[in-house]
Design a protein around this motif. Structure first.
Motif, PDB file in Angstrom:
ATOM      1  N   ALA A   1       0.822  -1.186   0.098  1.00  0.00           N
ATOM      2  CA  ALA A   1       0.047  -0.179   0.002  1.00  0.00           C
ATOM      3  C   ALA A   1       1.057   1.179  -0.157  1.00  0.00           C
ATOM      4  CB  ALA A   1      -0.955   0.275   1.409  1.00  0.00           C
ATOM      5  N   HIS A   2       0.598   2.251  -0.791  1.00  0.00           N
ATOM      6  CA  HIS A   2       1.068   3.535  -0.808  1.00  0.00           C
ATOM      7  C   HIS A   2       0.329   4.517  -0.898  1.00  0.00           C
ATOM      8  CE1 HIS A   2       4.704   1.057  -2.180  1.00  0.00           C
ATOM      9  NE2 HIS A   2       3.945   0.342  -2.882  1.00  0.00           N
ATOM     10  N   LEU A   3       0.392   5.690   0.078  1.00  0.00           N
ATOM     11  CA  LEU A   3      -0.033   6.736   0.014  1.00  0.00           C
ATOM     12  C   LEU A   3       0.305   7.883  -1.117  1.00  0.00           C
ATOM     13  CD1 LEU A   3      -0.470   7.766   3.577  1.00  0.00           C
ATOM     14  CD2 LEU A   3      -2.040   7.012   2.619  1.00  0.00           C
ATOM     15  N   GLY A   4      -0.640   8.392  -1.745  1.00  0.00           N
ATOM     16  CA  GLY A   4      -0.451   9.246  -3.039  1.00  0.00           C
ATOM     17  C   GLY A   4       0.462  10.302  -2.755  1.00  0.00           C
ATOM     18  N   SER A   5       0.189  10.999  -1.447  1.00  0.00           N
ATOM     19  CA  SER A   5       1.341  12.044  -1.171  1.00  0.00           C
ATOM     20  C   SER A   5       2.713  11.508  -0.727  1.00  0.00           C
ATOM     21  CB  SER A   5       0.811  12.435   0.089  1.00  0.00           C
ATOM     22  OG  SER A   5       0.612  11.696   1.400  1.00  0.00           O
ATOM     23  N   GLU A   6       3.009  10.319  -0.431  1.00  0.00           N
ATOM     24  CA  GLU A   6       4.372   9.739  -0.409  1.00  0.00           C
ATOM     25  C   GLU A   6       4.873   9.259  -1.653  1.00  0.00           C
ATOM     26  OE1 GLU A   6       4.067   7.291   2.880  1.00  0.00           O
ATOM     27  OE2 GLU A   6       3.389   8.810   4.370  1.00  0.00           O
ATOM     28  N   SER A   7       4.276   9.174  -2.601  1.00  0.00           N
ATOM     29  CA  SER A   7       4.905   8.616  -3.963  1.00  0.00           C
ATOM     30  C   SER A   7       4.639   9.864  -5.141  1.00  0.00           C
ATOM     31  CB  SER A   7       3.931   7.260  -4.475  1.00  0.00           C
ATOM     32  OG  SER A   7       3.662   6.457  -3.500  1.00  0.00           O
ATOM     33  N   SER A   8       5.879   9.394  -6.020  1.00  0.00           N
ATOM     34  CA  SER A   8       5.992  10.329  -7.041  1.00  0.00           C
ATOM     35  C   SER A   8       5.143   9.574  -8.413  1.00  0.00           C
ATOM     36  CB  SER A   8       7.499  10.460  -7.537  1.00  0.00           C
ATOM     37  OG  SER A   8       7.792   9.076  -7.969  1.00  0.00           O
ATOM     38  N   VAL A   9       5.015  10.441  -9.379  1.00  0.00           N
ATOM     39  CA  VAL A   9       4.172   9.883 -10.476  1.00  0.00           C
ATOM     40  C   VAL A   9       4.960   8.819 -11.025  1.00  0.00           C
ATOM     41  CG1 VAL A   9       5.106  11.330 -12.028  1.00  0.00           C
ATOM     42  CG2 VAL A   9       2.861  10.707 -12.683  1.00  0.00           C
ATOM     43  N   ASP A  10       6.306   8.844 -11.081  1.00  0.00           N
ATOM     44  CA  ASP A  10       7.076   7.801 -11.660  1.00  0.00           C
ATOM     45  C   ASP A  10       6.654   6.297 -10.717  1.00  0.00           C
ATOM     46  OD1 ASP A  10       7.980   9.243 -13.781  1.00  0.00           O
ATOM     47  OD2 ASP A  10       9.882   9.806 -12.479  1.00  0.00           O
ATOM     48  N   ASP A  11       6.694   6.733  -9.289  1.00  0.00           N
ATOM     49  CA  ASP A  11       6.567   5.423  -8.596  1.00  0.00           C
ATOM     50  C   ASP A  11       5.029   4.945  -8.923  1.00  0.00           C
ATOM     51  OD1 ASP A  11       8.892   5.777  -6.929  1.00  0.00           O
ATOM     52  OD2 ASP A  11       7.792   7.106  -5.511  1.00  0.00           O
ATOM     53  N   PHE A  12       4.121   5.682  -9.078  1.00  0.00           N
ATOM     54  CA  PHE A  12       2.807   5.105  -9.503  1.00  0.00           C
ATOM     55  C   PHE A  12       3.119   4.496 -10.935  1.00  0.00           C
ATOM     56  CE2 PHE A  12      -1.559   6.378 -11.215  1.00  0.00           C
ATOM     57  CZ  PHE A  12      -2.155   5.347 -10.497  1.00  0.00           C
ATOM     58  N   ARG A  13       3.618   4.895 -11.954  1.00  0.00           N
ATOM     59  CA  ARG A  13       3.503   4.783 -13.110  1.00  0.00           C
ATOM     60  C   ARG A  13       4.406   3.205 -13.285  1.00  0.00           C
ATOM     61  NH1 ARG A  13       5.817   8.332 -15.242  1.00  0.00           N
ATOM     62  NH2 ARG A  13       3.838   9.239 -16.379  1.00  0.00           N
ATOM     63  N   LYS A  14       5.346   2.854 -12.349  1.00  0.00           N
ATOM     64  CA  LYS A  14       5.971   1.547 -12.184  1.00  0.00           C
ATOM     65  C   LYS A  14       5.165   0.713 -11.508  1.00  0.00           C
ATOM     66  CE  LYS A  14       9.805  -0.464  -9.735  1.00  0.00           C
ATOM     67  NZ  LYS A  14      11.111  -0.108  -8.583  1.00  0.00           N
ATOM     68  N   ALA A  15       4.164   1.075 -10.523  1.00  0.00           N
ATOM     69  CA  ALA A  15       3.220   0.085  -9.921  1.00  0.00           C
ATOM     70  C   ALA A  15       2.203  -0.397 -11.234  1.00  0.00           C
ATOM     71  CB  ALA A  15       2.593   0.818  -8.911  1.00  0.00           C
ATOM     72  N   VAL A  16       1.793   0.684 -12.016  1.00  0.00           N
ATOM     73  CA  VAL A  16       0.837   0.342 -12.852  1.00  0.00           C
ATOM     74  C   VAL A  16       1.270  -0.543 -13.708  1.00  0.00           C
ATOM     75  CG1 VAL A  16      -0.498   1.518 -14.853  1.00  0.00           C
ATOM     76  CG2 VAL A  16      -0.435   2.580 -12.829  1.00  0.00           C
ATOM     77  N   LYS A  17       2.711  -0.382 -14.040  1.00  0.00           N
ATOM     78  CA  LYS A  17       3.159  -1.332 -15.359  1.00  0.00           C
ATOM     79  C   LYS A  17       3.516  -2.610 -14.659  1.00  0.00           C
ATOM     80  CE  LYS A  17       5.683   2.013 -18.089  1.00  0.00           C
ATOM     81  NZ  LYS A  17       7.053   2.285 -18.576  1.00  0.00           N
ATOM     82  N   GLU A  18       3.715  -2.887 -13.337  1.00  0.00           N
ATOM     83  CA  GLU A  18       3.910  -3.947 -12.735  1.00  0.00           C
ATOM     84  C   GLU A  18       2.705  -4.940 -12.648  1.00  0.00           C
ATOM     85  OE1 GLU A  18       5.863  -5.687  -8.530  1.00  0.00           O
ATOM     86  OE2 GLU A  18       5.646  -3.622  -9.058  1.00  0.00           O
ATOM     87  N   ALA A  19       1.593  -4.193 -12.435  1.00  0.00           N
ATOM     88  CA  ALA A  19       0.383  -4.869 -12.504  1.00  0.00           C
ATOM     89  C   ALA A  19      -0.145  -5.235 -13.915  1.00  0.00           C
ATOM     90  CB  ALA A  19      -0.760  -4.205 -11.450  1.00  0.00           C
TER      91      ALA A  19
END
Length: 336
Positions: A26-44
């Protein structure tokens, strides 16, 4: 009724997922960069589809799914906080496909990744924290099944717990190197309670199995637990009474969330003491293990006549599966 009216928070969502046996990142949006989020999207969405996240020959299913907790207003929709899974990612447009859980309101639709990332940022007034995203997975390693080994009815294995298995493996090696005396239940009990300080440390090596879905399976579990409890009593060991309590549904998983530990768990009700005893059996030589498990057959305990040899063999298999996991914990070292 309260959930129907107000919904649940991101922390509670993550906790409930863990209580259902899932591994949650689990990751809070405020504690993640857009690149972190993109990485998670690609992983899934990308690595799962292409199989590039791992070697299928390992026998371990590491498929991950992404769920987002976002603010509808930011993406131009009516409403406020909402949860939905992300089903696909289009790299050319840098967009993700949302399978909206409120299908009567919005069907599946594409949203620019940056817009969704922005929708993770608003603060949820119920928690004072931003919304977020979670990678969900269920680690099932069927290597044992392919090798002809039986399935455990008591415990669930997870490759991510290998680091602790390696610690125990080192403990056993050091014990036999430094001591002439045989390994006792008390030695193992001391290790898995951290000297009496942590009654739930045993759950860092595996988890209780999910509850059976039919009466036949329930009987197998009940008989296995009854035999383990009998064998423990026969050892006359001293132990903390807190070890008799079954693992809470949310132990060590929901700190800081509003998850209610009193909510019934889908896990079987196996106690830390029972789990530690099976690990102790796994640490013995094969002949010693069998002798200990079948000890009651040489004694006249009429009340346990219903415990068949099938149950004895199941306990031996449970110990062998744990032994296998401990011995294999050095393979594919997670620290490398």
């Amino acid at each position: 009724e309260e959930v129907k009216k107000t919904g649940i928070t991101f922390g509670t969502f993550a906790c409930l997922a863990r209580c259902q046996g899932l591994t949650v990142e689990a990751h809070l949006g405020s504690e993640s960069s857009v690149d972190d989020f993109r990485k998670a999207v690609k992983e899934a969405c990308v690595e799962n589809a292409t199989g590039s996240s791992g070697d299928d020959s390992s026998g371990e299913d590491d498929s991950k799914f992404l769920a987002v907790s976002y603010t509808r207003k930011v993406v131009g929709q009516t409403g406020d906080g909402h949860f939905s899974p992300v089903a696909a990612y289009d790299e050319a447009s840098d967009s993700l496909l949302v399978l909206d859980t409120a299908r009567f309101k919005y069907g599946p639709h594409w949203i620019p990744l940056q817009v969704m990332y922005d929708a993770l940022q608003p603060v949820d007034t119920a928690t004072g924290k931003s919304r977020g995203y979670a990678l969900l997975s269920y680690h099932f390693n069927d290597t044992m099944a392919h090798s002809g080994m039986p399935r455990s009815v008591l415990f669930r294995s997870n490759k991510a717990k290998d680091p602790v298995r390696r610690l125990y493996k080192s403990f056993l090696a050091e014990h036999y190197q430094e001591n002439q005396e045989p390994l006792t239940f008390e030695h193992v009990l001391d290790f898995w309670t951290k000297g009496g300080e942590n009654m739930n440390y045993i759950w860092s090596i595996f988890d209780p199995q999910l509850a059976p879905t039919n009466e036949e399976e329930e009987a197998i579990v009940e008989n296995a637990r009854a035999l383990i409890q009998k064998l423990i009593r026969g050892m006359n060991a001293q132990y903390d009474e807190r070890l008799l309590k079954s693992k809470p549904s949310c132990v060590d998983t929901c700190a800081g969330s509003t998850c209610n530990p009193s909510v019934p768990s889908r896990n079987i009700s196996v106690s830390p003491l029972e789990a530690i005893f099976v690990v102790y059996l796994s640490s013995l030589q094969s002949d010693e293990r069998r002798k200990l498990v079948y000890r009651d057959r040489k004694e006249a305990f009429d009340e346990y006549d219903s415990i068949s040899n099938v149950t004895h063999e199941q306990i031996i298999c449970e110990a062998e599966l744990i032994q296998y996991a401990i011995e294999a914990s050095d393979e594919d070292d997670l620290d490398k």
